[in-house]
Scaffold this motif. Structure first.
Motif, mmCIF file in Angstrom:
data_model
loop_
_atom_site.group_PDB
_atom_site.id
_atom_site.type_symbol
_atom_site.label_atom_id
_atom_site.label_comp_id
_atom_site.label_asym_id
_atom_site.label_seq_id
_atom_site.Cartn_x
_atom_site.Cartn_y
_atom_site.Cartn_z
ATOM 1 N N GLN A 28 0.683 -1.602 -0.149
ATOM 2 C CA GLN A 28 -0.146 -0.103 0.395
ATOM 3 C C GLN A 28 0.701 0.949 -0.517
ATOM 4 O O GLN A 28 0.319 2.075 -0.428
ATOM 5 N N LEU A 29 2.192 1.350 0.074
ATOM 6 C CA LEU A 29 3.155 2.512 -0.261
ATOM 7 C C LEU A 29 2.913 3.294 -1.017
ATOM 8 O O LEU A 29 3.974 4.261 -1.103
ATOM 9 N N GLY A 30 2.800 2.148 -2.374
ATOM 10 C CA GLY A 30 3.819 2.561 -3.580
ATOM 11 C C GLY A 30 5.289 2.537 -3.540
ATOM 12 O O GLY A 30 6.148 1.646 -3.146
ATOM 13 N N THR A 31 5.839 3.802 -4.498
ATOM 14 C CA THR A 31 7.441 3.472 -4.684
ATOM 15 C C THR A 31 8.004 4.206 -3.935
ATOM 16 O O THR A 31 9.177 4.132 -3.587
ATOM 17 N N THR A 32 7.330 5.403 -3.424
ATOM 18 C CA THR A 32 7.366 6.291 -2.562
ATOM 19 C C THR A 32 6.400 7.224 -1.073
ATOM 20 O O THR A 32 5.681 7.352 -2.011
ATOM 21 N N ARG A 33 6.867 6.944 -0.617
ATOM 22 C CA ARG A 33 6.013 8.195 0.456
ATOM 23 C C ARG A 33 6.534 8.718 1.340
ATOM 24 O O ARG A 33 7.954 8.141 2.366
ATOM 25 N N PHE A 34 5.518 10.344 1.605
ATOM 26 C CA PHE A 34 7.216 10.941 2.035
ATOM 27 C C PHE A 34 7.945 10.628 1.572
ATOM 28 O O PHE A 34 9.619 11.466 2.406
ATOM 29 N N GLY A 35 8.499 11.054 0.788
ATOM 30 C CA GLY A 35 9.996 11.076 0.462
ATOM 31 C C GLY A 35 10.395 10.135 0.887
ATOM 32 O O GLY A 35 11.667 10.288 -0.147
ATOM 33 N N VAL A 36 10.093 9.188 1.002
ATOM 34 C CA VAL A 36 11.219 7.928 1.131
ATOM 35 C C VAL A 36 10.969 7.405 0.285
ATOM 36 O O VAL A 36 9.733 6.302 -0.056
ATOM 37 N N ASP A 37 11.947 6.763 -0.761
ATOM 38 C CA ASP A 37 12.038 5.531 -1.425
ATOM 39 C C ASP A 37 11.709 4.076 -0.836
ATOM 40 O O ASP A 37 12.768 3.656 0.118
ATOM 41 N N ILE A 38 10.455 4.054 -0.865
ATOM 42 C CA ILE A 38 10.047 2.160 -0.462
ATOM 43 C C ILE A 38 11.153 1.242 -0.588
ATOM 44 O O ILE A 38 11.493 0.224 -0.324
ATOM 45 N N ALA A 39 11.962 1.098 -2.200
ATOM 46 C CA ALA A 39 12.937 0.076 -2.361
ATOM 47 C C ALA A 39 13.975 0.061 -1.979
ATOM 48 O O ALA A 39 14.846 -0.856 -0.819
ATOM 49 N N ALA A 40 14.667 1.606 -1.254
ATOM 50 C CA ALA A 40 15.204 1.987 -0.568
ATOM 51 C C ALA A 40 15.886 1.297 0.605
ATOM 52 O O ALA A 40 16.243 0.379 1.406
ATOM 53 N N TYR A 41 14.132 1.642 1.303
ATOM 54 C CA TYR A 41 13.502 1.899 2.725
ATOM 55 C C TYR A 41 14.000 -0.167 2.645
ATOM 56 O O TYR A 41 14.461 -0.801 3.761
ATOM 57 N N ARG A 42 13.198 -0.891 1.948
ATOM 58 C CA ARG A 42 13.167 -2.503 2.319
ATOM 59 C C ARG A 42 14.461 -3.355 2.027
ATOM 60 O O ARG A 42 14.506 -3.710 2.968
ATOM 61 N N ASP A 43 15.134 -2.462 1.318
ATOM 62 C CA ASP A 43 16.621 -3.002 0.894
ATOM 63 C C ASP A 43 17.668 -2.716 2.286
ATOM 64 O O ASP A 43 18.091 -3.356 2.975
ATOM 65 N N ALA A 44 17.550 -1.507 2.872
ATOM 66 C CA ALA A 44 18.025 -0.275 3.900
ATOM 67 C C ALA A 44 17.404 -1.906 5.539
ATOM 68 O O ALA A 44 18.522 -2.614 5.895
#
Length: 174
Positions: free
Chosen positions: A42-58
Motif C-alpha cells: 500500500q506504500l507505492g514507490t515513495t511515501r513522504f519522500g522515502v524511496d520504498i525499495a531503498a527502505y526495504r533493502d536497508a
C-alpha cells in the motif's frame, strides 16, 4: 532473505552487547520487517519522500542504492554507550553518512525501556533517517503510516509530534 539483516544484527551486536540486548534488537528488527512487509503493497514507490525499495533493502539487507545520498550505502549497526546521542535516545543515526556507511546506533535504553512495539517503531523511524535524512517529522509520519497500514492503528506519538514542531511540517500522522 528478507530477514537477513535481522540475522546479521543478531550476529554483529553480540560482539559488543549483552546477549539479552542482542536478542531484543533482533526481535525488534524481525517485527519491523514483518510490519513493513505487511504495509509495503500500500506504500507505492515513495511515501513522504522515502524511496520504498531503498527502505526495504536497508531494513532487510543492510545495504541500499540511495538516490538521497547519491551512492550505494551500507547500514552499520553500532552499540552505543551512555553519552552522546544515547543520553537522549534509544537509537539514533548520526548524519551525514561517511564513506558509503550509515551508522545505526543502538543505545542501552533500547532494551531497558519501553515495549517491543516501541522498539519496532523506533527501528521503523530510524530507518527513515538511514534512507532519507534527518527530518524527524518525516521519519515519525512514515513509521506511523507503516503501523497504520499494517495494523489499522498506530502508536500515539502526539507528544513527540508537538516537541518536534511537526504540526507546521509538510507531514501528517495517519
Amino acid at each position: 532473505m528478507r530477514k537477513l539483516f535481522a540475522l546479521l544484527a543478531g550476529l554483529l551486536l553480540p560482539l559488543t552487547v549483552a546477549p539479552a540486548r542482542a536478542e531484543e534488537v533482533q526481535s525488534a528488527f524481525n517485527d519491523a520487517i514483518t510490519m513493513f512487509e505487511q504495509a509495503r503493497p500500500q506504500l507505492g514507490t515513495t511515501r513522504f519522500g522515502v524511496d520504498i525499495a531503498a527502505y526495504r533493502d536497508a531494513l532487510t539487507l543492510g545495504q541500499f542504492a540511495s538516490a538521497h545520498w547519491g551512492s550505494d550505502m551500507v547500514v552499520a549497526l553500532e552499540a552505543g554507550g551512555t553519552g552522546g546521542g544515547c543520553a537522549h535516545y534509544a537509537a539514533y543515526v548520526p548524519l551525514p553518512p561517511r564513506d558509503g556507511v550509515v551508522p545505526l546506533v543502538i543505545c542501552p535504553q533500547f532494551s531497558r525501556e519501553g515495549t517491543p512495539a516501541l522498539r519496532r517503531l523506533t527501528l521503523l523511524h530510524e530507518m527513515v533517517h538511514v534512507v532519507a535524512g534527518a527530518d524527524e517529522c518525516r521519519a515519525m509520519a512514515f513509521a506511523a503510516e507503516v503501523e497504520k497500514l499494517a495494523t489499522g492503528r498506530f502508536t500515539p506519538v502526539e507528544q513527540y509530534w508537538r516537541a518536534n514542531g511537526c504540526a507546521g511540517s509538510a507531514y501528517r500522522l495517519p
